[in-house]
Design a protein around this motif. Structure first.
Motif, PDB file in Angstrom:
ATOM      1  N   ILE A 211       5.174   0.547  -1.795  1.00 31.79           N
ATOM      2  CA  ILE A 211       4.626  -0.741  -2.212  1.00 31.79           C
ATOM      3  C   ILE A 211       3.121  -0.617  -2.415  1.00 31.79           C
ATOM      4  CG2 ILE A 211       4.443  -1.505   0.207  1.00 31.79           C
ATOM      5  CD1 ILE A 211       4.912  -4.387  -0.813  1.00 31.79           C
ATOM      6  N   TRP A 212       2.625  -1.236  -3.480  1.00 30.15           N
ATOM      7  CA  TRP A 212       1.185  -1.232  -3.822  1.00 30.15           C
ATOM      8  C   TRP A 212       0.703  -2.670  -3.792  1.00 30.15           C
ATOM      9  CZ3 TRP A 212      -1.447   2.946  -6.862  1.00 30.15           C
ATOM     10  CH2 TRP A 212      -2.762   2.607  -7.213  1.00 30.15           C
ATOM     11  N   ARG A 213      -0.316  -2.919  -3.009  1.00 27.15           N
ATOM     12  CA  ARG A 213      -0.906  -4.254  -2.962  1.00 27.15           C
ATOM     13  C   ARG A 213      -2.425  -4.151  -3.069  1.00 27.15           C
ATOM     14  NH1 ARG A 213       3.184  -5.553  -4.428  1.00 27.15           N
ATOM     15  NH2 ARG A 213       4.725  -6.964  -3.489  1.00 27.15           N
ATOM     16  N   SER A 214      -3.017  -5.093  -3.780  1.00 22.26           N
ATOM     17  CA  SER A 214      -4.469  -5.162  -3.925  1.00 22.26           C
ATOM     18  C   SER A 214      -5.026  -6.227  -2.988  1.00 22.26           C
ATOM     19  CB  SER A 214      -4.848  -5.501  -5.375  1.00 22.26           C
ATOM     20  OG  SER A 214      -6.239  -5.747  -5.477  1.00 22.26           O
ATOM     21  N   LEU A 215      -6.170  -5.915  -2.386  1.00 23.37           N
ATOM     22  CA  LEU A 215      -6.863  -6.883  -1.535  1.00 23.37           C
ATOM     23  C   LEU A 215      -8.020  -7.546  -2.277  1.00 23.37           C
ATOM     24  CD1 LEU A 215      -7.030  -4.946   1.870  1.00 23.37           C
ATOM     25  CD2 LEU A 215      -5.156  -6.298   0.903  1.00 23.37           C
ATOM     26  N   ARG A 216      -7.955  -7.516  -3.619  1.00 20.06           N
ATOM     27  CA  ARG A 216      -9.088  -8.028  -4.414  1.00 20.06           C
ATOM     28  C   ARG A 216      -9.426  -9.477  -4.091  1.00 20.06           C
ATOM     29  NH1 ARG A 216      -4.861  -8.016  -8.181  1.00 20.06           N
ATOM     30  NH2 ARG A 216      -5.380  -5.898  -8.850  1.00 20.06           N
ATOM     31  N   ASP A 217      -8.429 -10.267  -3.690  1.00 17.68           N
ATOM     32  CA  ASP A 217      -8.678 -11.675  -3.338  1.00 17.68           C
ATOM     33  C   ASP A 217      -8.841 -11.866  -1.835  1.00 17.68           C
ATOM     34  OD1 ASP A 217      -8.488 -12.501  -6.034  1.00 17.68           O
ATOM     35  OD2 ASP A 217      -6.301 -12.551  -5.905  1.00 17.68           O
ATOM     36  N   ALA A 218      -8.999 -10.755  -1.114  1.00 18.15           N
ATOM     37  CA  ALA A 218      -9.222 -10.773   0.340  1.00 18.15           C
ATOM     38  C   ALA A 218      -8.217 -11.646   1.076  1.00 18.15           C
ATOM     39  CB  ALA A 218     -10.651 -11.246   0.636  1.00 18.15           C
ATOM     40  N   PRO A 219      -6.919 -11.325   0.996  1.00 19.04           N
ATOM     41  CA  PRO A 219      -5.928 -12.128   1.729  1.00 19.04           C
ATOM     42  C   PRO A 219      -6.071 -11.931   3.228  1.00 19.04           C
ATOM     43  CG  PRO A 219      -4.917 -10.138   0.878  1.00 19.04           C
ATOM     44  CD  PRO A 219      -6.307 -10.180   0.305  1.00 19.04           C
ATOM     45  N   PRO A 220      -5.859 -12.970   4.033  1.00 15.41           N
ATOM     46  CA  PRO A 220      -5.837 -12.791   5.493  1.00 15.41           C
ATOM     47  C   PRO A 220      -4.759 -11.780   5.862  1.00 15.41           C
ATOM     48  CG  PRO A 220      -5.903 -15.124   4.906  1.00 15.41           C
ATOM     49  CD  PRO A 220      -5.653 -14.377   3.638  1.00 15.41           C
ATOM     50  N   LEU A 221      -4.938 -11.106   6.979  1.00 14.47           N
ATOM     51  CA  LEU A 221      -3.996 -10.073   7.378  1.00 14.47           C
ATOM     52  C   LEU A 221      -2.584 -10.631   7.523  1.00 14.47           C
ATOM     53  CD1 LEU A 221      -3.411  -7.175   8.250  1.00 14.47           C
ATOM     54  CD2 LEU A 221      -4.020  -7.844  10.591  1.00 14.47           C
ATOM     55  N   GLN A 222      -2.453 -11.831   8.054  1.00  9.98           N
ATOM     56  CA  GLN A 222      -1.117 -12.416   8.245  1.00  9.98           C
ATOM     57  C   GLN A 222      -0.397 -12.569   6.906  1.00  9.98           C
ATOM     58  OE1 GLN A 222      -1.072 -16.134  10.365  1.00  9.98           O
ATOM     59  NE2 GLN A 222       1.159 -16.314  10.321  1.00  9.98           N
TER      60      GLN A 222
END
Length: 502
Positions: free
Chosen positions: A197-208
């Motif tokens: 799985i590939w996910r981007s944190l570009r929108d800074a999602p909370p860890l939860q």
């Protein structure tokens, strides 16, 4: 013509000559050649550059020519096979020699054996019932050009497949090719994993939020996968290249020593513990892109934004927990936990992705630049950063009709649209880091840091912390000259500071 037979025959020949089996790129070249596919199309399939694929192909044809006693090229490979009618047979390999086995037929000096003789380590039950990996590249970028990163890919594959490294950081400036090499890596190792799985944190999602998303995907692993499930990028299907064994994609045999996997834990088991449970029950590859967005601006590298400190705990537990999965972070800067973990555990590694060398010339070929003798100078000035070179090459094509010498005739280094890219990095710096950058930009040569420069109004501790932080951001370069360790700035970065900061 049976492609599976041709690939197996070629594998025996390569193994006899080199002691190694066909690698992923060689297989793709042979399969593509039999299907009348161009090198450019093959390069796109294996996430590599056309020049690299062409070079691998050239070596492949030389080996096959020598072993089969025929002048073989990409253009005539299919014809030679059909004329000699050898593709339905297997060679008997003993050590480094090609020898006759039982039930031998001799076709025009080709000694072949009808028995299915396999070289060591060739899977005996390649068409087993092992599951196809389930892959979600929903957040992965679309990349059309891939460059030769053979050395870096080899290192990453060794860490993941041989050393079982659990946490890997791939660091580099924007445009250095972090996402591209991660996509190439997936194509090389995807069948070693149950899910990717590939996910981007570009929108800074909370860890939860991230954990819930990961668990939602990983929990589906307990479902029965349909035959040959497509890779997914958003709603688009992406057909993965076939492994050796023919045109039909088939999963490999279960890995040696691997037990039957237990059922996945229930979806209700959430949070960090839930993610770890899935990483233990299945072999997973998780790639997190744009990790720098969860760090604070105006502070030293790797300091989290308020409310995002739990990401540090997440990364630390991934590295320290017992499991057979891997988390790969793509970032402009190194998290604090990773710097500490690297000294304590072999389960945590960092790959510093530097610029391209000669493979960067592919960019200038594509842009149609003239004066190829000047291209190495461009590569050195912009340190082989693919995005930077693409930006500069486009400007040279547009403003100077592709004449590199006219572009280089300016007294100072031309940045153009690079200014915006560099600004994104510099707005993240702390005040102490900016002071060190100002100092380095005014130095003509590489400098030592054994003593704090007198002109800097920083304590020795502040100075060294700033230098270490800038290294973690990939903004200053370390140069080794004999037993001396020196530091400097890339020309483009120094020019930006002189123009916009000083």
């Amino acid at each position: 013509m049976d492609i599976a037979e041709v690939l197996t025959l070629a594998d025996e020949l390569i193994f006899a000559k080199t002691g190694k089996h066909l690698d992923y790129v060689q297989e793709a070249i042979l399969r593509g050649t039999l299907q009348d596919t161009t090198y450019t199309q093959i390069a796109q399939e294996v996430y590599s550059s056309p020049s690299h694929v062409r070079n691998v192909g050239s070596q492949l044809w030389k080996i096959l020519s020598k072993e089969l006693g025929k002048n073989i090229t990409k253009a005539n490979f299919r014809t030679v096979l059909e004329q000699e009618k050898i593709y339905n047979y297997q060679l008997a390999i003993v050590g480094d020699n090609i020898k006759l086995g039982e039930n031998v037929t001799v076709n025009n000096n080709f000694n072949v054996c009808r028995e299915k003789v396999r070289s060591p380590k060739t899977p005996q039950n390649h068409q087993s019932t092992a599951k196809q990996p389930r892959i979600d590249l929903g957040d992965a970028p679309e990349i059309s050009t891939f460059f030769d990163r053979t050395s870096e890919l080899t290192t990453l594959k060794q860490w993941i497949l041989e050393n079982r490294t659990r946490l890997i950081s791939i660091l580099g400036l924007s445009g250095s090719g972090k996402s591209a090499i991660a996509l190439q890596l997936i194509q090389h190792i995807q069948y070693e994993f149950d899910c990717i799985i590939w996910r981007s944190l570009r929108d800074a999602p909370p860890l939860q939020t991230l954990q819930t998303d990961l668990i939602k995907f990983l929990s589906q692993q307990q479902e029965t996968n349909p035959p040959n499930p497509p890779l997914s990028r958003g709603g688009e299907e992406i057909k993965p290249p076939s492994p050796r064994g023919g045109e039909e994609i088939k999963p490999p045999s279960p890995r040696r020593g691997e037990d039957i996997q237990p059922p996945s834990p229930p979806l209700s088991k959430g949070g960090l513990g839930g993610v770890i449970n899935y990483l233990r029950s299945h072999r997973c590859l998780i790639i997190l892109d744009d990790v720098q967005t969860i760090f604070s601006s105006g502070q030293l590298a790797g300091n989290y934004q308020p409310g995002y400190e739990n990401y540090g705990t997440f990364f630390k537990q991934i590295a320290e927990s017992c499991h057979n999965s891997c988390l790969v972070l793509l970032s402009w800067e190194k998290p604090r936990e990773i710097a500490a973990l690297e000294g304590e555990h072999k389960n945590c590694q960092t790959l510093q992705l530097n610029g391209l060398g000669e493979p960067a010339r592919e960019i200038f070929i594509e842009k149609g630049l003239a004066e190829s003798e000047k291209w190495s100078q461009l590569i050195e000035l912009y340190k082989g950063n693919p995005l930077w070179l693409n930006t500069v090459a486009a400007a040279i094509k547009d403003l100077f009709s592709g004449k590199v010498s006219e572009f280089l005739s300016y007294d100072s280094l031309v940045l153009g649209d690079l200014e915006y890219l560099l600004h994104q990095h510099f707005q993240r710096l702390s005040d102490t880091e900016k002071q060190v950058m100002y100092w380095l930009a005014n130095e003509i040569k590489e400098v030592e840091i054994s003593k704090k420069p007198a002109l800097l109004e920083l304590s020795p501790s502040e100075f060294l912390k700033a230098v270490e932080s800038l290294r973690r951001r990939s903004l200053i370069e370390k140069v080794q000259k004999g037993d001396r360790t020196l530091f400097t700035l890339q020309p483009a970065i120094a020019e930006y500071i002189k123009t916009h900061i000083l």
